[in-house]
Scaffold this motif. Sequence first.
Motif, short mmCIF file in Angstrom:
data_model
loop_
_atom_site.label_atom_id
_atom_site.label_comp_id
_atom_site.label_asym_id
_atom_site.label_seq_id
_atom_site.Cartn_x
_atom_site.Cartn_y
_atom_site.Cartn_z
N LEU A 107 0.88 -0.83 -0.19
CA LEU A 107 -0.62 -0.47 -0.66
C LEU A 107 0.79 1.35 0.42
CD1 LEU A 107 -2.95 -0.82 2.49
CD2 LEU A 107 -3.46 -0.12 0.54
N ALA A 108 1.95 1.39 0.78
CA ALA A 108 2.75 2.13 0.81
C ALA A 108 3.78 2.72 -0.03
CB ALA A 108 3.48 1.83 1.86
N TYR A 109 3.76 1.62 -1.32
CA TYR A 109 4.79 1.44 -2.32
C TYR A 109 3.65 2.28 -3.73
CZ TYR A 109 7.20 0.23 -6.57
OH TYR A 109 8.04 -0.09 -7.82
N VAL A 110 1.98 1.90 -3.12
CA VAL A 110 1.24 2.77 -4.88
C VAL A 110 1.23 3.73 -4.00
CG1 VAL A 110 -1.64 2.10 -4.96
CG2 VAL A 110 0.25 0.67 -4.69
N ALA A 111 0.83 4.83 -3.05
CA ALA A 111 0.84 5.63 -2.60
C ALA A 111 1.95 6.49 -2.82
CB ALA A 111 0.49 5.91 -0.95
N ASP A 112 3.13 6.23 -3.10
CA ASP A 112 4.23 6.07 -3.59
C ASP A 112 4.43 6.99 -5.18
OD1 ASP A 112 5.46 6.74 -0.95
OD2 ASP A 112 7.19 4.25 -1.40
N HIS A 113 3.42 6.00 -5.89
CA HIS A 113 3.41 5.98 -7.25
C HIS A 113 2.70 7.08 -7.95
CE1 HIS A 113 7.46 4.50 -8.01
NE2 HIS A 113 7.25 3.37 -6.47
N MET A 114 1.11 7.23 -7.49
CA MET A 114 -0.01 7.37 -7.03
C MET A 114 -0.02 8.81 -6.53
SD MET A 114 -1.64 5.88 -9.45
CE MET A 114 -1.03 4.25 -10.07
N SER A 115 -0.94 9.78 -7.36
CA SER A 115 -1.27 11.39 -7.42
C SER A 115 -3.14 10.65 -6.12
CB SER A 115 -1.81 11.64 -8.22
OG SER A 115 -3.15 11.32 -9.09
N GLN A 116 -2.85 11.95 -4.66
CA GLN A 116 -4.16 11.17 -3.75
C GLN A 116 -5.21 11.53 -5.00
OE1 GLN A 116 -5.12 14.69 -1.30
NE2 GLN A 116 -2.58 14.39 -0.12
N ALA A 117 -5.39 12.44 -6.23
CA ALA A 117 -7.07 12.35 -6.93
C ALA A 117 -7.10 10.62 -7.63
CB ALA A 117 -6.67 12.81 -8.58
N LYS A 118 -6.16 10.06 -8.03
CA LYS A 118 -5.93 8.54 -8.38
C LYS A 118 -6.08 7.18 -7.46
CE LYS A 118 -4.27 9.73 -13.10
NZ LYS A 118 -3.28 9.16 -14.00
N ARG A 119 -4.81 7.59 -5.40
CA ARG A 119 -5.05 6.71 -4.92
C ARG A 119 -5.63 5.43 -5.09
NH1 ARG A 119 -1.30 9.33 -0.25
NH2 ARG A 119 -0.50 10.93 -2.68
N ALA A 120 -7.48 6.84 -4.56
CA ALA A 120 -8.74 5.49 -4.69
C ALA A 120 -8.51 4.32 -5.11
CB ALA A 120 -9.80 6.39 -4.10
N SER A 334 -4.16 6.80 3.68
CA SER A 334 -3.30 7.61 3.32
C SER A 334 -3.21 9.36 2.19
CB SER A 334 -3.55 6.55 1.50
OG SER A 334 -2.28 7.54 0.55
N LYS A 335 -4.42 9.55 1.88
CA LYS A 335 -4.60 11.09 2.11
C LYS A 335 -4.60 11.94 2.80
CE LYS A 335 -7.72 10.02 -2.35
NZ LYS A 335 -9.42 10.56 -2.52
N GLN A 336 -4.73 12.06 4.61
CA GLN A 336 -3.69 12.62 5.68
C GLN A 336 -2.81 13.19 6.19
OE1 GLN A 336 -7.01 13.57 6.53
NE2 GLN A 336 -8.33 12.61 5.15
N ILE A 337 -1.86 12.41 5.12
CA ILE A 337 -0.18 12.34 5.71
C ILE A 337 0.14 12.58 4.51
CG2 ILE A 337 0.13 11.26 8.15
CD1 ILE A 337 0.64 9.00 4.82
N GLY A 338 2.02 12.88 4.49
CA GLY A 338 2.97 13.24 3.40
C GLY A 338 3.18 11.60 3.11
N PRO A 339 4.30 11.60 2.20
CA PRO A 339 4.80 10.97 1.57
C PRO A 339 5.90 10.10 2.35
CG PRO A 339 5.53 13.28 0.49
CD PRO A 339 4.60 13.51 1.08
N SER A 340 6.12 10.68 2.50
CA SER A 340 7.18 10.54 4.11
C SER A 340 7.26 10.05 5.04
CB SER A 340 8.51 11.36 4.44
OG SER A 340 7.74 11.81 5.06
N GLU A 341 5.45 9.28 4.87
CA GLU A 341 4.86 8.11 6.11
C GLU A 341 4.16 7.85 6.11
OE1 GLU A 341 4.74 12.70 9.35
OE2 GLU A 341 3.37 12.69 8.51
N GLN A 342 3.43 7.53 5.05
CA GLN A 342 3.05 6.15 4.15
C GLN A 342 3.66 5.18 4.65
OE1 GLN A 342 0.23 7.30 2.10
NE2 GLN A 342 0.00 9.36 1.27
N GLY A 343 4.05 4.20 4.79
CA GLY A 343 4.62 3.36 5.19
C GLY A 343 4.15 2.84 7.63
N ILE A 344 4.74 3.97 7.75
CA ILE A 344 4.21 3.64 8.85
C ILE A 344 2.53 4.12 9.38
CG2 ILE A 344 4.56 5.92 9.44
CD1 ILE A 344 4.81 5.58 12.49
#
Length: 392
Positions: A107-120, A334-344
């Motif tokens: 999930l964190a990997y996907v968030a790294d590569h997707m914008s918020q609009a496309k993340r869902a 995923s949309k509540q936090i920044g890119p450096s915190e997706q994993g945690i």
Amino acid sequence: MFVATPAMPDVTMTLLCPAQDECSLAIYLSGFQQAIIGIGLVVMMPIIGNLSDVYGRKGLLTVPVTLSVIPPVILAYRRTKKFYYFYYVLRTLTGMICDGGIQCVALAYVADHMSQAKRASAIGILAGVGSAAFVCGTLADHFLSTSQIFLVATIAAVYMQIFLEDTTRIKEYSIEEQPILRNNEMENTELDCETTKNIKVFKKVPSLKDIICFLRKSPTFPLAASVAFLNSLAEGGEQAPFQYFLKAQFHFKKDNFADVMLIANICSATSQLLLMPMLAPLIGEEVLLCLGLIAGFTNLLIDSVARKVWIPYTAALLPIFTSLVKPSIQSIVSKQIGPSEQGIAQGCISSISSIAIILSPFIYCPLTALFLSEKPPFRYPGLASCALALLG
């Protein structure tokens, strides 16, 4: 991982309670294993998620993928009571990392590569691929003998190591994107929930105080965590103990379990791969989450009053909606936090869900064993499912 799931009730019953349709030992062992794995996940998921933020996703994804191969090797080699208990212990230990680690880092990997609009949509597709994998594993279960099932389950995918590109760790952050847990190269200072500049570090392992501070960053995050907890509390009861309910009530065997799982996961894969990418941009994850929660309540209620063998098969159609719950929660978080915190972030949600998985067997297993026994307080074999429907 999935190809062996439908066979486990038959294998367990054959080894622990031969020639019986009801086995309290099997029910309590499955519940104990679920609780212990849940305790491990509570601790490990934030750690794995945070380490993936620091060291990259691919390395941390390799660990659970590799460990998941080990337990099936035991039953592929020999299926006796001693080997079953050896498998049981190894499956419990590896499950503390594997059962949530693969999804958390993916999930964190996907968030790294997707914008918020496309993340869902992307998170829904990722969940759909997982459901499709379950369908393929369940289909394979129909054509394999029990011995072949555990042999096939030992085969690990090499795709990740060959094709998956690692996510480069971000070294420079804006004030809004400062990571909550920083690496050893950064200055160790006291944790301050009022600002992201002062961060406490202890060997990159998040403390309880770190996680509480993290949950307070956004008012939406604790609400999403609460929904994830209650949903997981209900879902936890539909794991192994529910299979023993079906076995006692309808004399289900390996192929019956495989059929129900196949229907449910075909519906899940269809919903996550097609419905969620289409509907999420139109009506939002919050509406999809509500639909999924209502369908989950209905599913448990139907199972609790099942008296005919066709009813569990019909209820297995409802995951076309219930499967939207987790991707919706994960996307909202995923949309509540920044890119450096997706994993945690995903690790924290998995950890909170795991607490519910720990508690669920204490509700479900005693009720299941009691109302499937020869002398229940009153005749209601599905009372546990009804209770979980009300709780969830």
